[in-house]
Enzyme design. Structure first.
Site, PDB file in Angstrom:
ATOM      1  N   PRO A  36       5.669  -6.402   1.943  1.00  0.00           N
ATOM      2  CA  PRO A  36       4.937  -7.632   1.600  1.00  0.00           C
ATOM      3  C   PRO A  36       4.014  -7.404   0.419  1.00  0.00           C
ATOM      4  O   PRO A  36       3.279  -6.419   0.354  1.00  0.00           O
ATOM      5  CB  PRO A  36       4.159  -7.928   2.891  1.00  0.00           C
ATOM      6  CG  PRO A  36       5.078  -7.428   3.963  1.00  0.00           C
ATOM      7  CD  PRO A  36       5.680  -6.166   3.382  1.00  0.00           C
ATOM      8  N   CYS A  37       4.069  -8.352  -0.521  1.00  0.00           N
ATOM      9  CA  CYS A  37       3.586  -8.044  -1.866  1.00  0.00           C
ATOM     10  C   CYS A  37       2.418  -8.885  -2.332  1.00  0.00           C
ATOM     11  O   CYS A  37       1.928  -8.682  -3.428  1.00  0.00           O
ATOM     12  CB  CYS A  37       4.738  -8.250  -2.852  1.00  0.00           C
ATOM     13  SG  CYS A  37       5.503  -9.879  -2.719  1.00  0.00           S
ATOM     14  N   GLN A  38       1.930  -9.839  -1.555  1.00  0.00           N
ATOM     15  CA  GLN A  38       0.939 -10.766  -2.076  1.00  0.00           C
ATOM     16  C   GLN A  38      -0.309 -10.107  -2.660  1.00  0.00           C
ATOM     17  O   GLN A  38      -0.852 -10.583  -3.650  1.00  0.00           O
ATOM     18  CB  GLN A  38       0.525 -11.768  -0.981  1.00  0.00           C
ATOM     19  CG  GLN A  38       1.596 -12.770  -0.645  1.00  0.00           C
ATOM     20  CD  GLN A  38       2.541 -12.273   0.437  1.00  0.00           C
ATOM     21  OE1 GLN A  38       2.639 -11.074   0.672  1.00  0.00           O
ATOM     22  NE2 GLN A  38       3.220 -13.188   1.094  1.00  0.00           N
ATOM     23  N   TRP A  69      -0.629  -7.727  -4.555  1.00  0.00           N
ATOM     24  CA  TRP A  69      -0.427  -7.184  -5.899  1.00  0.00           C
ATOM     25  C   TRP A  69      -0.208  -8.274  -6.937  1.00  0.00           C
ATOM     26  O   TRP A  69      -0.002  -7.972  -8.103  1.00  0.00           O
ATOM     27  CB  TRP A  69       0.786  -6.258  -5.913  1.00  0.00           C
ATOM     28  CG  TRP A  69       0.785  -5.285  -4.795  1.00  0.00           C
ATOM     29  CD1 TRP A  69       1.571  -5.307  -3.680  1.00  0.00           C
ATOM     30  CD2 TRP A  69      -0.046  -4.134  -4.650  1.00  0.00           C
ATOM     31  NE1 TRP A  69       1.280  -4.251  -2.867  1.00  0.00           N
ATOM     32  CE2 TRP A  69       0.293  -3.514  -3.443  1.00  0.00           C
ATOM     33  CE3 TRP A  69      -1.046  -3.571  -5.449  1.00  0.00           C
ATOM     34  CZ2 TRP A  69      -0.331  -2.362  -2.994  1.00  0.00           C
ATOM     35  CZ3 TRP A  69      -1.658  -2.423  -5.012  1.00  0.00           C
ATOM     36  CH2 TRP A  69      -1.306  -1.826  -3.800  1.00  0.00           C
TER      37      TRP A  69
END
Length: 437
Positions: free
Chosen positions: A74-76, A78
């Protein structure tokens, strides 16, 4: 082609699985907690045993026997546009769980995916921490920003991929896959689009000595000297393929002049520190001869301008990505890619027909008269979004359409994963006797 066993972390709807199964991979376990994603995953792999889903990775320790671990972490945190909370965000902490699972299980190799914000200079220390942690566990680590478009996907989608291979295996250095340009157009993969008899001239994609695409023009995927194959609906930028509300709504030449003047000057530092700033009546009157304030009020009635409590004026459609009347970009059927699919939804649409023109202005006017005014454009469907992302036409979704768009936007592009799977030195990594399931 040798078979290999892999664990699919943060499995989503199975983008990693589709890509790896196409190159000999056998999924021996997946981890996902989003119930809507799990439902879609099960629809497409109905023969998986119930214990196949390993659940929440924060509670996992020993994984089923495997060779490769993969996942889109999960990337939010960044996001370049976000607050750059990184490791301070609970989602950023999931990297610690990924590193822990690699330490405990010691896979021969791993592939992890993240948004391009991870390699933004503001996140340099976080990226270095992740890479150093994997190296400390005995892995040679490689990372690169890849664009799905370069691997046959009809989408401009940048993602960071981190590859790790156990040092003790002594395998050759990993090389990221070569680019694979596609000649497909949107009319080849979307439904009920007219195939144009004439396609506006395009030049070949330009690359540097390292084979990387050279970014040119207004859009990095549009060759120099060629027309964009999409139009942008907005009131705050100008360009040969920008369409403004005063070109769509009924307006006089005088009103067009007023709007164009505001657009060209609102970024002037004298009016504020932002990229675009509200302007007072006097600010505008200094630029437009004999301007009456009633003229600005008429533009408010036409929903072209708005007025703030302090009396200053701004465009009604003041956000670039918000577009006009909810539509940001309209792609033509001959376009080679569609807009980036996101979990938050999108404001891009597809035109039913293509247009051309001998000049940029003719191209623009043909678009307005033949597509925009008669409303020959529409949103894409869920199945079309899936095909744009590189999923097969046979892939199944459930009835919640907004959830489907979110799940597709969160997924990796299977063709990119397939290319990465092929690039792994599997002759050295995966021994036949270790691949029994």
């Amino acid at each position: 082609m040798k078979q290999f066993r892999f664990i699919d972390l943060f499995a989503g709807i199975g983008g990693f699985r589709l890509g790896l199964e196409a190159v000999g991979g056998i999924c021996v376990g997946s981890a996902e907690i989003d119930q809507q994603a799990i439902k879609v995953y099960r629809q497409n792999w109905p023969t998986d045993r119930s214990e196949h889903n390993l659940g929440d990775i924060t509670t996992l320790q020993q994984l089923p026997a495997h060779d490769l671990v993969v996942g889109g972490v999960p990337c939010q945190p960044w996001s370049i546009a976000g607050k750059n909370q990184a490791f301070d965000d609970p989602r950023g902490q999931l990297w610690a769980d990924v590193i822990r699972l690699v330490r405990i299980n010691q896979p021969k190799a791993f592939i992890f995916e993240n948004v391009k914000g991870l390699i933004d200079p503001r996140n340099r220390l976080c990226l270095e921490s992740i890479l150093d942690s994997f190296k400390a566990e005995g892995y040679n680590v490689y990372y690169k920003l890849l664009n799905s478009f370069d691997y046959g996907v009809a989408q401009n989608r940048d993602r960071v991929f981190i590859i790790g291979i156990q040092q003790k295996l002594g395998v050759p250095d990993f090389s990221f896959p070569e680019y694979s340009e596609s000649e497909q157009r949107l009319y080849d993969i979307l439904d009920n689009l007219q195939t144009p008899s004439i396609i506006p001239e395009s030049l070949p994609i330009q690359r540097n000595l390292f084979g990387e695409r050279i970014e040119v023009g207004f859009n990095k995927l549009t060759p120099r000297g060629a027309f964009n194959d999409f139009f942008i609906l907005n009131d705050i930028r100008n360009g040969p393929t920008s369409i403004h509300s005063w070109e769509i709504y009924a307006t006089t030449e005088r009103e067009k002049q007023i709007c164009t003047t505001i657009m060209r000057n609102r970024g002037n530092p004298r009016y504020g520190d932002c990229d675009g700033n509200p302007m007072s009546y006097q600010d505008i009157a200094d630029l437009v001869v004999d301007l009456a304030e009633s003229e600005l009020q008429v533009l408010i009635q036409k929903r072209i301008l708005r007025q703030y409590e302090d009396g200053k004026y701004e465009f009604f459609n003041r956000r670039l990505s918000g577009g006009i009347d909810g539509t940001y970009r309209i792609f033509l059927p001959h376009a080679r890619f569609f807009g980036r699919l996101t979990a938050r939804g999108m404001h891009d649409e597809i035109a039913e027909i293509s247009v051309s023109g001998a000049t940029a202005e003719a191209y623009k006017q043909n678009f307005i008269q033949q597509i925009l005014i008669p409303k020959r454009h529409r949103p894409i469907t869920v199945n079309e979004a899936a095909r744009i992302q590189g999923f097969p036409a046979t892939f199944k979704f459930h009835s919640n359409q907004s959830a489907n768009f979110r799940l597709i936007g969160n997924s990796v592009a299977p063709p990119v994963i397939m290319a990465l799977g092929k690039a792994l030195p599997n002759d050295h990594l995966f021994e036949p006797e270790l691949c029994e399931v």
